[in-house]
Design an enzyme around this catalytic site. Structure first.
Site, PDB file in Angstrom:
ATOM      1  N   ASN A   9       0.865  -1.181   0.000  1.00  0.00           N
ATOM      2  CA  ASN A   9       0.000   0.000   0.000  1.00  0.00           C
ATOM      3  C   ASN A   9       0.905   1.236   0.000  1.00  0.00           C
ATOM      4  OD1 ASN A   9      -1.768   2.078   0.575  1.00  0.00           O
ATOM      5  ND2 ASN A   9      -2.224   1.389   2.678  1.00  0.00           N
ATOM      6  N   LYS A  11       0.144   4.263  -0.271  1.00  0.00           N
ATOM      7  CA  LYS A  11      -0.493   5.474   0.285  1.00  0.00           C
ATOM      8  C   LYS A  11      -0.249   6.650  -0.666  1.00  0.00           C
ATOM      9  CE  LYS A  11      -0.080   3.373   4.764  1.00  0.00           C
ATOM     10  NZ  LYS A  11      -0.021   3.484   6.193  1.00  0.00           N
ATOM     11  N   HIS A 100      -9.431   1.271   5.093  1.00  0.00           N
ATOM     12  CA  HIS A 100      -8.145   1.497   5.762  1.00  0.00           C
ATOM     13  C   HIS A 100      -8.362   2.474   6.916  1.00  0.00           C
ATOM     14  CE1 HIS A 100      -4.068   2.753   6.561  1.00  0.00           C
ATOM     15  NE2 HIS A 100      -3.678   1.636   5.961  1.00  0.00           N
ATOM     16  N   GLU A 102      -6.763   4.921   7.907  1.00  0.00           N
ATOM     17  CA  GLU A 102      -6.569   6.342   7.552  1.00  0.00           C
ATOM     18  C   GLU A 102      -7.826   6.899   6.893  1.00  0.00           C
ATOM     19  OE1 GLU A 102      -2.886   5.725   5.451  1.00  0.00           O
ATOM     20  OE2 GLU A 102      -1.945   5.192   7.350  1.00  0.00           O
ATOM     21  N   GLU A 172      -5.285  -4.731  10.748  1.00  0.00           N
ATOM     22  CA  GLU A 172      -4.252  -3.721  10.933  1.00  0.00           C
ATOM     23  C   GLU A 172      -4.519  -2.932  12.220  1.00  0.00           C
ATOM     24  OE1 GLU A 172      -2.363  -2.579   6.904  1.00  0.00           O
ATOM     25  OE2 GLU A 172      -4.108  -1.332   7.197  1.00  0.00           O
ATOM     26  N   GLY A 178       2.562   2.522  10.715  1.00  0.00           N
ATOM     27  CA  GLY A 178       3.515   3.613  10.520  1.00  0.00           C
ATOM     28  C   GLY A 178       4.210   4.050  11.797  1.00  0.00           C
ATOM     29  N   SER A 218       3.538  -1.839  10.417  1.00  0.00           N
ATOM     30  CA  SER A 218       4.989  -1.913  10.611  1.00  0.00           C
ATOM     31  C   SER A 218       5.557  -3.298  10.334  1.00  0.00           C
ATOM     32  CB  SER A 218       5.371  -1.422  12.014  1.00  0.00           C
ATOM     33  OG  SER A 218       4.966  -0.077  12.180  1.00  0.00           O
TER      34      SER A 218
HETATM   35  P1  PGA Z   1       2.915   0.487   7.641  1.00  0.00           P
HETATM   36  O1  PGA Z   1       1.444   0.656   7.004  1.00  0.00           O
HETATM   37  O2  PGA Z   1       3.471  -0.816   7.094  1.00  0.00           O
HETATM   38  O3  PGA Z   1       3.685   1.683   7.153  1.00  0.00           O
HETATM   39  O4  PGA Z   1       2.743   0.451   9.106  1.00  0.00           O
HETATM   40  C1  PGA Z   1       0.587  -0.443   6.832  1.00  0.00           C
HETATM   41  C2  PGA Z   1      -0.719   0.033   6.266  1.00  0.00           C
HETATM   42  O5  PGA Z   1      -1.175   1.121   6.650  1.00  0.00           O
HETATM   43  O6  PGA Z   1      -1.348  -0.648   5.430  1.00  0.00           O
END
Ligand code: PGA
Length: 255
Positions: A9, A11, A100, A102, A172, A178, A218
């Protein structure tokens, strides 16, 4: 046997020339490493603008599919700035991330809206990668199972068996996205097992066994192997580490 998947992903990252060179690098790394003996599938999810180029660049790579990070729930019409699942499907992309954290947090996407998006994505013959996960305060109160159950029940469990079989779930935990803080393999396994049990209770054993459940938050080359070794973890949805070809490919080969 359920499919193992490593999905990247991106983003809101990568300018056009960066997107093109990242995909070229991924292809090169993949070629260097040879075939993936575990039959893992790879999905790359760039921003909308780079989807057609990504599809074109990977059309001769059977292990790589392309997906979107979001979409609207109508097929077309006066919805300025939105992108429909039909448009995504017409590029040759095959997947769309929905729900997601976000999107839930910054764009206030509700369970009800996500239900509409899930239906729209399936109608357009795309596969939804449906994200669920709890924020830190919910984990601290040990209410993560209640929240995940609600997220799945209100946006996914209305699907009939045939449509549900197209869904990929990504667990997640928001506190791990992140942040560099990963769920422990045991925490991930326990939530994945819980999710599989919910599918069993709402549908049946076969569907529960066949649903791919990815871990996200992460996930990096140095922790992927341990996470993916858990019986109910079928791969990862990778954010930060999907922006570096070598890291992403290392994760891809972590089963
Ligand atoms: P990250 O993001 O690996 O940077 O923690 C995962 C995601 O949001 O799908």
């Amino acid at each position: 046997m359920r499919t193992k998947i490593v999905a990247g992903n991106w983003k809101m990252n990568m300018l056009q020339h960066e997107a093109i060179s990242l995909i070229s690098d991924i292809k090169k790394e993949l070629k260097n490493r040879g075939p993936n003996a575990k039959n893992t599938s790879m999905i790359i999810m760039p921003p909308f603008t780079w989807i057609p180029a990504a599809v074109e660049m990977t059309s001769a790579e059977p292990a790589i599919s392309i997906g979107a990070q979001n979409c609207y729930h109508e097929p077309n019409g006066a919805f300025t700035g939105e992108v429909s699942p039909e448009m995504i499907q017409s590029t040759g992309a095959e997947y769309a991330i929905l729900g997601h954290s976000e999107r839930r947090q910054y764009f206030k996407e509700s369970h009800e809206l996500l239900k509409k998006k899930v239906n729209a994505v399936i109608n357009a013959e795309l596969y939804p990668v449906f994200c669920c996960g709890e924020p830190l305060e919910v984990r601290e109160e040990n209410k993560q199972e209640t929240l995940i159950k609600q997220q799945l029940k209100e946006s996914l469990f209305h699907l009939d068996e045939q449509d549900f079989s197209k869904v990929i779930i990504a667990y997640e935990p928001v506190w791990a996205i992140g942040t560099g803080k990963t769920a422990s393999p045991e925490q991930a396994q326990s939530m994945h097992q819980f999710i599989r049990q919910l599918i069993h209770d709402n549908y049946n054993d076969k569907l529960a066994e066949n649903t791919t459940i990815l871990y996200g938050g992460s996930c990096k080359p140095d922790n992927a192997r341990e996470l993916f070794s858990k019986p109910d973890v079928d791969g990862g949805l990778i954010g930060g580490a999907s922006l570096k070809a070598k890291d992403f490919i290392d994760i891809f080969f972590s089963f």
